[in-house]
Enzyme design. Structure first.
Site, PDB file in Angstrom:
ATOM      1  N   ASN A 190       9.194  17.527  44.269  1.00  0.00           N
ATOM      2  CA  ASN A 190      10.575  18.013  44.119  1.00  0.00           C
ATOM      3  C   ASN A 190      10.955  17.864  42.648  1.00  0.00           C
ATOM      4  OD1 ASN A 190      13.310  18.434  44.139  1.00  0.00           O
ATOM      5  ND2 ASN A 190      13.809  16.594  45.326  1.00  0.00           N
ATOM      6  N   LYS A 221      13.583  18.853  41.220  1.00  0.00           N
ATOM      7  CA  LYS A 221      15.045  18.738  41.024  1.00  0.00           C
ATOM      8  C   LYS A 221      15.496  19.703  39.919  1.00  0.00           C
ATOM      9  CE  LYS A 221      14.828  14.143  42.873  1.00  0.00           C
ATOM     10  NZ  LYS A 221      15.463  12.850  43.077  1.00  0.00           N
ATOM     11  N   HIS A 281      18.621  17.308  51.233  1.00  0.00           N
ATOM     12  CA  HIS A 281      18.286  16.200  50.333  1.00  0.00           C
ATOM     13  C   HIS A 281      19.539  15.349  50.116  1.00  0.00           C
ATOM     14  CE1 HIS A 281      17.210  14.011  46.718  1.00  0.00           C
ATOM     15  NE2 HIS A 281      15.947  14.268  47.022  1.00  0.00           N
ATOM     16  N   GLU A 334      20.841  14.164  47.611  1.00  0.00           N
ATOM     17  CA  GLU A 334      21.674  14.586  46.479  1.00  0.00           C
ATOM     18  C   GLU A 334      22.567  15.767  46.880  1.00  0.00           C
ATOM     19  OE1 GLU A 334      18.417  14.924  43.715  1.00  0.00           O
ATOM     20  OE2 GLU A 334      18.204  12.746  43.756  1.00  0.00           O
ATOM     21  N   GLU A 359      13.861   9.613  53.344  1.00  0.00           N
ATOM     22  CA  GLU A 359      14.083   9.200  51.964  1.00  0.00           C
ATOM     23  C   GLU A 359      15.252   8.217  51.896  1.00  0.00           C
ATOM     24  OE1 GLU A 359      12.416  12.263  48.975  1.00  0.00           O
ATOM     25  OE2 GLU A 359      14.451  12.855  49.474  1.00  0.00           O
ATOM     26  N   GLY A 410      14.739   7.625  42.871  1.00  0.00           N
ATOM     27  CA  GLY A 410      14.964   7.584  41.427  1.00  0.00           C
ATOM     28  C   GLY A 410      15.286   6.198  40.896  1.00  0.00           C
ATOM     29  N   SER A 449      10.754   7.035  45.026  1.00  0.00           N
ATOM     30  CA  SER A 449       9.942   6.301  44.046  1.00  0.00           C
ATOM     31  C   SER A 449       8.463   6.205  44.435  1.00  0.00           C
ATOM     32  CB  SER A 449      10.525   4.915  43.769  1.00  0.00           C
ATOM     33  OG  SER A 449      11.827   5.041  43.211  1.00  0.00           O
TER      34      SER A 449
HETATM   35  P1  PGA Z   1      11.912  10.022  43.323  1.00  0.00           P
HETATM   36  O1  PGA Z   1      12.684  11.178  44.107  1.00  0.00           O
HETATM   37  O2  PGA Z   1      10.464  10.137  43.653  1.00  0.00           O
HETATM   38  O3  PGA Z   1      12.204  10.295  41.883  1.00  0.00           O
HETATM   39  O4  PGA Z   1      12.505   8.713  43.793  1.00  0.00           O
HETATM   40  C1  PGA Z   1      12.347  11.517  45.425  1.00  0.00           C
HETATM   41  C2  PGA Z   1      13.244  12.635  45.913  1.00  0.00           C
HETATM   42  O5  PGA Z   1      14.436  12.626  45.593  1.00  0.00           O
HETATM   43  O6  PGA Z   1      12.800  13.546  46.640  1.00  0.00           O
END
Ligand code: PGA
Length: 255
Positions: free
Chosen positions: A11, A13, A100, A102, A172, A178, A218
């Site tokens: 992803n 983003k 997601h 976000e 997640e 992140g 992460s």
């Molecule tokens: P990350 O993000 O690996 O940077 O923690 C995962 C995601 O948001 O899909």
């Protein structure tokens, strides 16, 4: 039972310009070239603008596909600034992330809306990767099973059995996205087994045994093998580490 596939999805983003995205895609193709795909599938999920060009680059790379990070639930219409499932499919995407954290947090997407997006994705032959997961507060106050159960129930469980077969789930935990904090393999496994069990309750064991449940939050080259080694973890949704070709390839290798 036939072994389930392992999916490693990157992803991106809202990172990379189209020019940078093309370059990263080319680096990825080189970095992935030496890896035996086995039963692994790789999905690259760049911003909408890049999909067409990156899908063309990955055309012919076996076991790799392109996906989008979101879609609208209508085919077309007066929804300024939105992109439909039909559009991303035509541009070359095969997968789409739905819900997601976000999107839930910053764009107020709720389970009812996400159900419509999942349905639109399926109607256009896309595989939705439906995200669920609890916040830190919900983890700490112990309400996380309830939160995840509600996200899965309301976002997915009105689908007919022949449709749910084409859905991928991503667990997640918001506190791990992140942040550099990963759920321990045991913590992740506990939730993955819980989600599989929800599927068994709703659709029976045959479907539950086949649903792919990815872990995200992460995932890095140094923790991927341990996470992906857990019984109910069928791969990962990778954010930050998917923006570096060598790290992403190492994670694919670990699967
Ligand atoms: P990350 O993000 O690996 O940077 O923690 C995962 C995601 O948001 O899909």
């Amino acid at each position: 039972m036939t072994p389930r596939l392992k999916i490693i999805a990157g992803n991106w983003k809202m990172y990379t310009t189209p020019t940078e995205g093309d370059k990263l895609a080319d680096e990825l193709i080189t970095a992935l070239a030496g890896i035996d795909p086995g039963n692994k599938r790789i999905v690259v999920m760049p911003p909408f603008l890049h999909i067409r060009s990156i899908a063309e680059r990955f055309n012919g790379v076996k076991h790799a596909s392109v996906g989008a990070q979101n879609c609208h639930f209508e085919n077309e219409g007066a929804y300024t600034g939105e992109i439909s499932a039909a559009m991303i499919k035509d541009a070359g995407a095969e997968y789409v992330i739905v819900g997601h954290s976000e999107r839930r947090q910053y764009f107020h997407e709720d389970n009812a809306l996400l159900y419509k997006k999942v349905s639109a994705a399926l109607a256009h032959g896309l595989t939705p990767i439906y995200c669920c997961g609890e916040t830190l507060v919900q983890r700490e106050n112990g309400s996380y099973f309830e939160v995840i159960s509600k996200q899965i129930n309301e976002g997915l469980f009105d689908l007919m059995p022949d449709m749910i077969n084409n859905v991928i789930v991503a667990y997640e935990p918001v506190w791990a996205i992140g942040t550099g904090k990963t759920a321990s393999p045991e913590q992740a496994q506990e939730i993955h087994a819980f989600i599989r069990n929800l599927f068994a309750g709703q659709y029976g064991h045959e479907i539950a045994d086949h649903v792919l449940i990815l872990y995200g939050g992460s995932v890095k080259p140094n923790n991927a093998a341990e996470l992906f080694g857990m019984k109910d973890i069928d791969g990962g949704l990778v954010g930050g580490a998917s923006l570096n070709a060598a790290d992403f390839a190492a994670i694919v290798h670990a699967a």
